[in-house]
Design a protein around this motif. Structure first.
Motif, PDB file in Angstrom:
ATOM      1  N   GLU A 493      -0.646  -0.250  -1.933  1.00 51.47           N
ATOM      2  CA  GLU A 493       0.500   0.548  -2.392  1.00 51.47           C
ATOM      3  C   GLU A 493       0.241   2.045  -2.279  1.00 51.47           C
ATOM      4  O   GLU A 493       1.152   2.829  -2.023  1.00 51.47           O
ATOM      5  N   LYS A 494      -1.040   2.431  -2.441  1.00 51.29           N
ATOM      6  CA  LYS A 494      -1.391   3.853  -2.383  1.00 51.29           C
ATOM      7  C   LYS A 494      -1.844   4.271  -0.989  1.00 51.29           C
ATOM      8  O   LYS A 494      -2.332   5.390  -0.799  1.00 51.29           O
ATOM      9  N   ALA A 495      -1.693   3.357  -0.008  1.00 51.64           N
ATOM     10  CA  ALA A 495      -2.050   3.621   1.399  1.00 51.64           C
ATOM     11  C   ALA A 495      -3.523   3.986   1.563  1.00 51.64           C
ATOM     12  O   ALA A 495      -3.890   4.766   2.443  1.00 51.64           O
ATOM     13  N   LYS A 496      -4.384   3.424   0.722  1.00 50.36           N
ATOM     14  CA  LYS A 496      -5.831   3.637   0.849  1.00 50.36           C
ATOM     15  C   LYS A 496      -6.381   2.475   1.684  1.00 50.36           C
ATOM     16  O   LYS A 496      -6.967   1.527   1.164  1.00 50.36           O
ATOM     17  N   TRP A 497      -6.179   2.581   2.996  1.00 46.46           N
ATOM     18  CA  TRP A 497      -6.433   1.443   3.885  1.00 46.46           C
ATOM     19  C   TRP A 497      -7.918   1.129   4.009  1.00 46.46           C
ATOM     20  O   TRP A 497      -8.305  -0.036   4.071  1.00 46.46           O
ATOM     21  N   ARG A 498      -8.750   2.166   4.077  1.00 44.59           N
ATOM     22  CA  ARG A 498     -10.182   1.933   4.232  1.00 44.59           C
ATOM     23  C   ARG A 498     -10.734   1.148   3.044  1.00 44.59           C
ATOM     24  O   ARG A 498     -11.467   0.166   3.216  1.00 44.59           O
ATOM     25  N   LYS A 524       0.880  -6.184   7.191  1.00 44.49           N
ATOM     26  CA  LYS A 524       2.123  -5.437   7.362  1.00 44.49           C
ATOM     27  C   LYS A 524       1.938  -3.966   7.033  1.00 44.49           C
ATOM     28  O   LYS A 524       2.505  -3.087   7.690  1.00 44.49           O
ATOM     29  N   GLY A 525       1.127  -3.703   5.972  1.00 44.53           N
ATOM     30  CA  GLY A 525       0.887  -2.317   5.605  1.00 44.53           C
ATOM     31  C   GLY A 525       0.138  -1.559   6.676  1.00 44.53           C
ATOM     32  O   GLY A 525       0.472  -0.410   7.002  1.00 44.53           O
ATOM     33  N   ASP A 530       0.658   2.392  11.314  1.00 43.11           N
ATOM     34  CA  ASP A 530       0.061   2.657  12.629  1.00 43.11           C
ATOM     35  C   ASP A 530      -1.462   2.548  12.570  1.00 43.11           C
ATOM     36  O   ASP A 530      -2.196   3.392  13.096  1.00 43.11           O
ATOM     37  N   GLN A 531      -1.918   1.480  11.892  1.00 45.88           N
ATOM     38  CA  GLN A 531      -3.350   1.252  11.743  1.00 45.88           C
ATOM     39  C   GLN A 531      -3.761  -0.030  12.460  1.00 45.88           C
ATOM     40  O   GLN A 531      -4.560  -0.814  11.956  1.00 45.88           O
ATOM     41  N   ARG A 536      -7.622  -4.635  13.911  1.00 45.73           N
ATOM     42  CA  ARG A 536      -8.461  -5.325  14.899  1.00 45.73           C
ATOM     43  C   ARG A 536      -9.929  -5.275  14.488  1.00 45.73           C
ATOM     44  O   ARG A 536     -10.662  -6.251  14.663  1.00 45.73           O
ATOM     45  N   ARG A 537     -10.363  -4.121  13.954  1.00 46.20           N
ATOM     46  CA  ARG A 537     -11.748  -4.027  13.490  1.00 46.20           C
ATOM     47  C   ARG A 537     -12.004  -5.002  12.338  1.00 46.20           C
ATOM     48  O   ARG A 537     -13.065  -5.626  12.273  1.00 46.20           O
ATOM     49  N   LEU A 538     -11.030  -5.119  11.461  1.00 41.71           N
ATOM     50  CA  LEU A 538     -11.153  -6.056  10.342  1.00 41.71           C
ATOM     51  C   LEU A 538     -11.259  -7.484  10.851  1.00 41.71           C
ATOM     52  O   LEU A 538     -12.103  -8.267  10.396  1.00 41.71           O
TER      53      LEU A 538
END
Length: 563
Positions: A493-498, A524-525, A530-531, A536-538
Motif C-alpha cells: 500500500e505504501k509502494a515500498k516494493w523492495r 499487480k502492484g 512499472d516494476q 522477474r528478479r523475485l
C-alpha cells in the motif's frame, strides 16, 4: 528445509499462474482491482486472527474444561509441555534461525559455542522453533541431531516434530516418524496418536483421523480404552465433526461404555454447531441411560444459549430469560454455578454491552465465595473498554491484581484495541513496554503484535513497526503467516516494493506459503508501478531457492499442498 522447498515449488506455480492470468499490456483500474478481487481480499484478511474482536474464547476454554474435569483424560490430551529456561536451547535456536541453510555450518557453529546435544536441549529447541513456526528449520535440526553419535531422540521430541509436521499437513512424514518411534521404543504412546489425530481433524481430514485411531491398536499393543475413544470424540467435536462423532458413538457404544463425560463431549459438539434440539435430545438420552448430568453439562448448554450474537435488546432479554431458566434447572439438580458458569454469562452480557449486569454478576460471585479468574475479569474489562469507560476499566484492573489475579495478554489487548481505534500510538507503546516487563502470563502474544503492527502501519510509523517486528522475532512469538501477510500488504500500500519483496521471500524461506491474494496483490502492484524487472528478479530468486533445496530429505515422503 524440504518444507521450504515445496513451499517454493507451490509459490512458483502460483507466480506462473498469476503471470499467465493477467495480460501485461492491459492495466485498467477495473482490471487491476475488480470488485471480486476486493471481496476476496477482504475475505482473506477477515480470516486472520488479528481481526477477531473477541478477546476471550470462552467456547475454546469450555472444550478444554470438559476434558480437564477428568485426570485420566488429561493423559490423552494432545498438549505439549511448556518451555523451560535454557541458555543452550536459546543459543541453538538463535543459530538456527539466523542461518537460512544450517546443514553446511550447523555442526561447526554448535561446537564453537561449546554445546553438547542432549535430549532435554533438543526438546527445548524444538519447542522454541515450534513457537516461531519454523517447521523446516526444526526438521533439519531434528534429523541432524538424530545422526549425532551417542544421541537418541526422546518421545517428547518426536511428539513436537509430529505436531509441527501435522500443522503443515505433511502427514506421510509424520507417519514415518511414528513408525520410527515404534522401532526404537517398546511402544508408541497414546499422546503421539492424539497429536496426529488432532492435526488430521484440524486439516478437515476426519476420516483419516478415525483411521489413525483404528491403526493405533497395533502400535499400542492393546485395545483402545474408553478414555482413548473419548479423546477421538472430543477432537472430532472440537473441529466441527459432531455428526460423524455421533455416528461413531452409536456404532461403538457397545464396545466403549458411555458415561457423563462422553455425553458432555457430544453435547458440546452439537451446541458448537448451534443444534440445540439435538443437544437436548442427547441430554435426555444421557439421563435415560442412568448418566447424571454434571455442572459441565449445564455450562455447555448455557454457552449454547449465551454464545450466539443476540445483541438486540429483545433478543438479549430472550437469552437472559432462557439462561435464568437453565440455571434454575441446574440448581434444582443440586449444582451450584462455578467460575465457568459466571464467565459464560459475563461474556454474553459484555458482548451486549451490559456493564451493570456484569458488575452484578461479579459481586454475586464474590458473595457466593466463587473467586473470579482472569477470564471473568477480562470479560468485564472488555465491555468497559468498548463503552469508553476507561477509568472504570483501569480501576477494575487494579482490583484484579489486588485479588491475586494477574492480567493476561488478552486483558491488555482490550486496552490496546481502544488505543488503536483512537490512533493513540504513544499510550499503546507505553502499555506495550509494561507488558514486556510483566510476568510471563502477561507477555505480548501474537495477537498483541498483530494489533500493534496494524495500528502503526495505519499511522505510517514504519520505524515503530520494524522495532515491534524485531521484538516479535527475538521473543519467539513469530512472525507467523498473519504477521507476514499484514506487513507485506501494508508495504504494498505504501509502494515500498523492495521491502515487500524482501519479506515475501523471507516468508517462503521459512516454509510459510503466502495466500493467493498476497501473490496477486504484489504482482499487480509491481506491474502497475512499472516494476516488471523486480517481479522477474523475485521469480528467479524463488526458482533458485527451489533448485537449491530440492534434493534434501530424500528419505522422507513430502507432499506439496495448497491452502
Amino acid at each position: 528445509m524440504a518444507i521450504r522447498s515445496y513451499a517454493l515449488k507451490i509459490a512458483l506455480q502460483k507466480l506462473q499462474k498469476t503471470t499467465q492470468k493477467i495480460n501485461l499490456h492491459e492495466f485498467s483500474a477495473k482490471h487491476l482491482f475488480p470488485n471480486s478481487f476486493n471481496a476476496k481480499y477482504s475475505a482473506a484478511l477477515n480470516k486472520m486472527t488479528i481481526l477477531n474482536s473477541t478477546p476471550v474464547c470462552v467456547q475454546c476454554r469450555l472444550s478444554s474444561y470438559i476434558i480437564s474435569t477428568d485426570k485420566t483424560l488429561d493423559e490423552g490430551k494432545p498438549s505439549i509441555s511448556g518451555i523451560e529456561d535454557s541458555k543452550d536451547a536459546e543459543t541453538i535456536c538463535r543459530i538456527l534461525i539466523d542461518q537460512h541453510n544450517p546443514f553446511h555450518v550447523m555442526e561447526g557453529a554448535l561446537q564453537l559455542n561449546g554445546i553438547n546435544i542432549t535430549a532435554d536441549i533438543v526438546y527445548q529447541v524444538l519447542l522454541r522453533l515450534r513457537l516461531r513456526n519454523a517447521s523446516k528449520v526444526a526438521l533439519g535440526f531434528f534429523v541432524w541431531a538424530k545422526e549425532q553419535v551417542g544421541y537418541h531422540h526422546s518421545v517428547s521430541a518426536y511428539n513436537v516434530m509430529i505436531d509441527m509436521l501435522g500443522k503443515v499437513r505433511q502427514f506421510d512424514v509424520a507417519w514415518q516418524l511414528i513408525i520410527e518411534m515404534g522401532q526404537i521404543f517398546p511402544q508408541v504412546g497414546v499422546k503421539s496418536f492424539s497429536i496426529l489425530i488432532r492435526r488430521y481433524a484440524a486439516a478437515g481430514m476426519a476420516t483419516q483421523a478415525i483411521r489413525a485411531f483404528d491403526d493405533m491398536e497395533s502400535f499400542l499393543e492393546r485395545d483402545p480404552s474408553s478414555e482413548d475413544f473419548k479423546m477421538l470424540l472430543d477432537t472430532l467435536c472440537k473441529y466441527g465433526f459432531s455428526r460423524l462423532a455421533t455416528e461413531l458413538f452409536n456404532k461403538r457404544k457397545a464396545q466403549f461404555t458411555p458415561d457423563t463425560k462422553t455425553y458432555n463431549i457430544l453435547i458440546y459438539g452439537w451446541c458448537k454447531r448451534n443444534k440445540s434440539a439435538i443437544a437436548r435430545n442427547l441430554l435426555n438420552e444421557m439421563i435415560n441411560q442412568g448418566c447424571e448430568p454434571s455442572v459441565v453439562t449445564y455450562n455447555v448448554l448455557l454457552e449454547d444459549i449465551c454464545g450466539k450474537n443476540k445483541l438486540l435488546e429483545s433478543r438479549f432479554c430472550q437469552m437472559k430469560k432462557a439462561a435464568e431458566n437453565l440455571l434454575v434447572e441446574m440448581k434444582s439438580r443440586g449444582f451450584l454455578p462455578d467460575v465457568m458458569t459466571y464467565s459464560i454469562l459475563m461474556h454474553a452480557y459484555g458482548r451486549a454491552l451490559k456493564a451493570e449486569e456484569c458488575f452484578r454478576l461479579l459481586n454475586e460471585m464474590k458473595e457466593n465465595c466463587c473467586s473470579p479468574n482472569v477470564v471473568t475479569y477480562t470479560c468485564v474489562i472488555k465491555c468497559l473498554c468498548i463503552l469508553g469507560r476507561m477509568n472504570e476499566a483501569y480501576i477494575l484492573l487494579d482490583e484484579m491484581v489486588q485479588d491475586g489475579v494477574y492480567p493476561s495478554a488478552i486483558t491488555y489487548n482490550c486496552f490496546l484495541k481502544v488505543f488503536g481505534g483512537r490512533n493513540d500510538g504513544d499510550k499503546a507503546l507505553e502499555l506495550y513496554k509494561k507488558m514486556q516487563e510483566a510476568p510471563l502470563t502477561s507477555k505480548p502474544t501474537n495477537q498483541t503484535y498483530h494489533i500493534l503492527l496494524r495500528m502503526f502501519c495505519r499511522l505510517d510509523r514504519m520505524d515503530v513497526v520494524f522495532d515491534i517486528w524485531n521484538d516479535m522475532h527475538q521473543k519467539g512469538n513469530g512472525p507467523d503467516l498473519d504477521s507476514y501477510t499484514l506487513l507485506i500488504h501494508s508495504l504494498i500500500e505504501k509502494a515500498k516494493w523492495r521491502e515487500a519483496c524482501l519479506y515475501f521471500v523471507q516468508m517462503i524461506e521459512k516454509g510459510l506459503l503466502p495466500q493467493t491474494v498476497t501473490f496477486e496483490t504484489l504482482y499487480k502492484g509491481l506491474i502497475q508501478s512499472d516494476q516488471l524487472r523486480s517481479w522477474r528478479r523475485l521469480k528467479n530468486k524463488l526458482a533458485d531457492e527451489s533448485k537449491k533445496f530440492k534434493e534434501e530429505f530424500e528419505g522422507y515422503h513430502f507432499k506439496p499442498y495448497q491452502r
